[in-house]
Design a protein around this motif. Structure first.
Motif, PDB file in Angstrom:
ATOM      1  N   HIS A 133     -10.429 -27.007  15.142  1.00  0.00           N
ATOM      2  CA  HIS A 133     -10.782 -26.161  13.997  1.00  0.00           C
ATOM      3  C   HIS A 133     -10.586 -24.701  14.379  1.00  0.00           C
ATOM      4  CE1 HIS A 133     -12.643 -24.979  10.270  1.00  0.00           C
ATOM      5  NE2 HIS A 133     -13.553 -24.267  10.914  1.00  0.00           N
ATOM      6  N   THR A 134     -11.083 -24.333  15.544  1.00  0.00           N
ATOM      7  CA  THR A 134     -10.723 -23.091  16.230  1.00  0.00           C
ATOM      8  C   THR A 134     -10.593 -23.442  17.706  1.00  0.00           C
ATOM      9  OG1 THR A 134     -12.986 -22.368  16.737  1.00  0.00           O
ATOM     10  CG2 THR A 134     -12.074 -21.706  14.586  1.00  0.00           C
ATOM     11  N   PRO A 135      -9.983 -22.566  18.501  1.00  0.00           N
ATOM     12  CA  PRO A 135      -9.845 -22.890  19.926  1.00  0.00           C
ATOM     13  C   PRO A 135     -11.179 -23.051  20.641  1.00  0.00           C
ATOM     14  CG  PRO A 135      -8.314 -21.156  19.306  1.00  0.00           C
ATOM     15  CD  PRO A 135      -9.216 -21.366  18.133  1.00  0.00           C
ATOM     16  N   SER A 159     -16.640 -28.712  12.934  1.00  0.00           N
ATOM     17  CA  SER A 159     -15.742 -29.677  13.580  1.00  0.00           C
ATOM     18  C   SER A 159     -15.906 -31.089  13.057  1.00  0.00           C
ATOM     19  CB  SER A 159     -15.967 -29.674  15.101  1.00  0.00           C
ATOM     20  OG  SER A 159     -15.530 -28.471  15.667  1.00  0.00           O
ATOM     21  N   LEU A 160     -17.096 -31.419  12.517  1.00  0.00           N
ATOM     22  CA  LEU A 160     -17.332 -32.768  12.002  1.00  0.00           C
ATOM     23  C   LEU A 160     -18.259 -32.683  10.807  1.00  0.00           C
ATOM     24  CD1 LEU A 160     -17.090 -35.879  12.242  1.00  0.00           C
ATOM     25  CD2 LEU A 160     -19.094 -35.803  13.745  1.00  0.00           C
ATOM     26  N   PHE A 161     -17.836 -33.356   9.726  1.00  0.00           N
ATOM     27  CA  PHE A 161     -18.598 -33.426   8.480  1.00  0.00           C
ATOM     28  C   PHE A 161     -18.707 -34.881   8.033  1.00  0.00           C
ATOM     29  CE2 PHE A 161     -16.512 -29.267   8.316  1.00  0.00           C
ATOM     30  CZ  PHE A 161     -17.570 -28.429   7.952  1.00  0.00           C
ATOM     31  N   PRO A 162     -19.627 -35.186   7.124  1.00  0.00           N
ATOM     32  CA  PRO A 162     -19.557 -36.479   6.456  1.00  0.00           C
ATOM     33  C   PRO A 162     -18.203 -36.602   5.755  1.00  0.00           C
ATOM     34  CG  PRO A 162     -21.649 -35.387   5.978  1.00  0.00           C
ATOM     35  CD  PRO A 162     -20.781 -34.378   6.670  1.00  0.00           C
ATOM     36  N   GLY A 163     -17.431 -37.617   6.118  1.00  0.00           N
ATOM     37  CA  GLY A 163     -16.142 -37.827   5.477  1.00  0.00           C
ATOM     38  C   GLY A 163     -14.941 -37.334   6.237  1.00  0.00           C
ATOM     39  N   GLY A 164     -15.140 -36.665   7.377  1.00  0.00           N
ATOM     40  CA  GLY A 164     -13.964 -36.245   8.125  1.00  0.00           C
ATOM     41  C   GLY A 164     -14.223 -35.120   9.097  1.00  0.00           C
ATOM     42  N   VAL A 165     -13.179 -34.776   9.832  1.00  0.00           N
ATOM     43  CA  VAL A 165     -13.270 -33.658  10.767  1.00  0.00           C
ATOM     44  C   VAL A 165     -13.001 -32.357  10.019  1.00  0.00           C
ATOM     45  CG1 VAL A 165     -12.657 -35.045  12.774  1.00  0.00           C
ATOM     46  CG2 VAL A 165     -10.842 -33.900  11.466  1.00  0.00           C
ATOM     47  N   GLY A 166     -13.152 -31.227  10.734  1.00  0.00           N
ATOM     48  CA  GLY A 166     -12.970 -29.929  10.113  1.00  0.00           C
ATOM     49  C   GLY A 166     -11.529 -29.650   9.724  1.00  0.00           C
ATOM     50  N   ASN A 167     -11.354 -28.572   8.980  1.00  0.00           N
ATOM     51  CA  ASN A 167     -10.056 -28.182   8.464  1.00  0.00           C
ATOM     52  C   ASN A 167      -9.122 -27.762   9.607  1.00  0.00           C
ATOM     53  OD1 ASN A 167      -7.941 -27.266   6.906  1.00  0.00           O
ATOM     54  ND2 ASN A 167      -9.185 -25.910   5.634  1.00  0.00           N
ATOM     55  N   THR A 168      -7.918 -28.301   9.608  1.00  0.00           N
ATOM     56  CA  THR A 168      -6.893 -27.859  10.562  1.00  0.00           C
ATOM     57  C   THR A 168      -5.649 -27.377   9.815  1.00  0.00           C
ATOM     58  OG1 THR A 168      -6.198 -30.178  10.840  1.00  0.00           O
ATOM     59  CG2 THR A 168      -7.696 -29.269  12.492  1.00  0.00           C
ATOM     60  N   TRP A 169      -5.779 -27.073   8.533  1.00  0.00           N
ATOM     61  CA  TRP A 169      -4.774 -26.381   7.734  1.00  0.00           C
ATOM     62  C   TRP A 169      -3.399 -27.048   7.772  1.00  0.00           C
ATOM     63  CZ3 TRP A 169      -8.356 -24.232  10.934  1.00  0.00           C
ATOM     64  CH2 TRP A 169      -9.410 -23.595  10.274  1.00  0.00           C
ATOM     65  N   GLY A 170      -3.401 -28.379   7.745  1.00  0.00           N
ATOM     66  CA  GLY A 170      -2.153 -29.130   7.688  1.00  0.00           C
ATOM     67  C   GLY A 170      -1.346 -29.140   8.966  1.00  0.00           C
ATOM     68  N   ASP A 171      -1.913 -28.637  10.047  1.00  0.00           N
ATOM     69  CA  ASP A 171      -1.208 -28.629  11.331  1.00  0.00           C
ATOM     70  C   ASP A 171      -1.456 -29.967  12.030  1.00  0.00           C
ATOM     71  OD1 ASP A 171      -0.679 -28.326  14.162  1.00  0.00           O
ATOM     72  OD2 ASP A 171      -0.640 -26.163  13.851  1.00  0.00           O
ATOM     73  N   PRO A 172      -0.446 -30.820  12.159  1.00  0.00           N
ATOM     74  CA  PRO A 172      -0.677 -32.152  12.710  1.00  0.00           C
ATOM     75  C   PRO A 172      -1.133 -32.127  14.168  1.00  0.00           C
ATOM     76  CG  PRO A 172       1.669 -31.778  12.382  1.00  0.00           C
ATOM     77  CD  PRO A 172       0.959 -30.655  11.721  1.00  0.00           C
ATOM     78  N   ALA A 173      -0.664 -31.164  14.951  1.00  0.00           N
ATOM     79  CA  ALA A 173      -1.070 -31.093  16.358  1.00  0.00           C
ATOM     80  C   ALA A 173      -2.547 -30.710  16.472  1.00  0.00           C
ATOM     81  CB  ALA A 173      -0.202 -30.094  17.113  1.00  0.00           C
ATOM     82  N   LEU A 174      -2.975 -29.742  15.674  1.00  0.00           N
ATOM     83  CA  LEU A 174      -4.391 -29.355  15.691  1.00  0.00           C
ATOM     84  C   LEU A 174      -5.274 -30.492  15.209  1.00  0.00           C
ATOM     85  CD1 LEU A 174      -4.376 -25.668  14.372  1.00  0.00           C
ATOM     86  CD2 LEU A 174      -4.736 -26.466  16.715  1.00  0.00           C
ATOM     87  N   PHE A 175      -4.811 -31.204  14.168  1.00  0.00           N
ATOM     88  CA  PHE A 175      -5.598 -32.333  13.674  1.00  0.00           C
ATOM     89  C   PHE A 175      -5.753 -33.398  14.741  1.00  0.00           C
ATOM     90  CE2 PHE A 175      -5.542 -36.644  11.945  1.00  0.00           C
ATOM     91  CZ  PHE A 175      -6.795 -36.656  11.327  1.00  0.00           C
ATOM     92  N   ARG A 176      -4.669 -33.753  15.415  1.00  0.00           N
ATOM     93  CA  ARG A 176      -4.758 -34.773  16.451  1.00  0.00           C
ATOM     94  C   ARG A 176      -5.671 -34.314  17.592  1.00  0.00           C
ATOM     95  NH1 ARG A 176       0.819 -35.235  15.253  1.00  0.00           N
ATOM     96  NH2 ARG A 176       1.344 -33.888  17.043  1.00  0.00           N
ATOM     97  N   ARG A 177      -5.593 -33.042  17.940  1.00  0.00           N
ATOM     98  CA  ARG A 177      -6.447 -32.500  19.006  1.00  0.00           C
ATOM     99  C   ARG A 177      -7.914 -32.612  18.620  1.00  0.00           C
ATOM    100  NH1 ARG A 177      -6.335 -32.168  23.974  1.00  0.00           N
ATOM    101  NH2 ARG A 177      -7.951 -33.653  23.384  1.00  0.00           N
ATOM    102  N   LEU A 178      -8.240 -32.206  17.389  1.00  0.00           N
ATOM    103  CA  LEU A 178      -9.633 -32.233  16.952  1.00  0.00           C
ATOM    104  C   LEU A 178     -10.147 -33.657  16.823  1.00  0.00           C
ATOM    105  CD1 LEU A 178     -12.223 -30.930  16.012  1.00  0.00           C
ATOM    106  CD2 LEU A 178     -11.221 -30.678  13.730  1.00  0.00           C
TER     107      LEU A 178
END
Length: 221
Positions: A133-135, A159-178
């Motif tokens: 979500h941020t570094p 970083s974590l909410f009911p229903g999913g992880v935090g916003n990674t603005w459509g960046d697939p690498a950031l999403f996978r990292r989070l």
């Protein structure tokens, strides 16, 4: 009334009594941020998680009890709008991860890394670094009763909410990292009874969210 964690901007705080720690959750505007005031039941020392906004309201919650530190979960401005005002009024130490510290309006006097421990009175919180979500996004783990088996409590920022992880603005690498960090450092380690407290909105438990992990990874957000 039993604690549910349901709060709204302008409404009353929600208070939860745990062994060794009292949690007060309040919602502040304009972005419906959650701020959490933790008080050691043995010493009265207090710690604030995310001085998001409405400093007068936060200072009213803090009252006369000593505020020893403010932890900012990540660099985004909606989580620190009240930081300078609360620091000025209380003299509290400022804690954040070094990767996000330069973006805060106050010097970070107590930087923390993954695995570090933060004390508030006799209570202790473990820092969990959740990258994406941020570094420098962090979560804080409280082991009520001193054992992971005793229904842990986790403050997850954005970083974590009911229903999913935090916003990674459509960046697939950031999403996978989070998502990988959340899976390995949270879900793989902590029991289903773990109650988590996010930076916005309602609380949940890991047990309720765990079945959805494959769906989150498949959808990519």
């Amino acid at each position: 009334m039993s604690y549910t964690g349901d709060v709204r901007v302008g409404g009353p705080p929600a208070v939860r009594e745990l062994p060794g720690l009292t949690i007060t959750k309040v919602a502040v505007g304009p972005y419906d941020n959650n701020a959490y005031l933790l008080r050691c039941t043995a010493t009265g020392e207090q710690l604030l998680i995310d001085a998001a906004n409405e400093p007068d309201r936060l200072l009213e919650l803090i009252g006369d009890g000593p505020l020893v530190r403010i932890v900012t979960t990540h660099r985004h401005q909606d989580h620190w709008e009240a930081l300078s005002a609360v620091v000025k009024a209380t003299g509290a130490a400022v804690t954040a991860h070094p990767l996000d510290a330069p973006c805060l309006p106050e010097p970070v006097t107590e930087p923390v890394e993954h695995g570090d421990r933060i004390r508030v009175g006799r209570a202790e919180l473990e820092v969990i670094h959740l990258r994406g979500h941020t570094p420098g996004s962090i979560a804080l783990l409280y082991e009520a009763g001193g054992r992971l088996a005793d229904s842990p409590h986790l403050f997850t920022g954005d970083s974590l909410f009911p229903g999913g992880v935090g916003n990674t603005w459509g960046d697939p690498a950031l999403f996978r990292r989070l998502l990988t960090d959340v899976e390995e450092r949270v879900f793989d380690r902590l029991p289903d009874a773990t109650w988590f407290y996010p930076g916005h909105g309602k609380d949940s438990t890991l047990g309720k969210e765990r079945p959805s992990l494959p769906e989150w990874r498949e959808r990519g957000w």
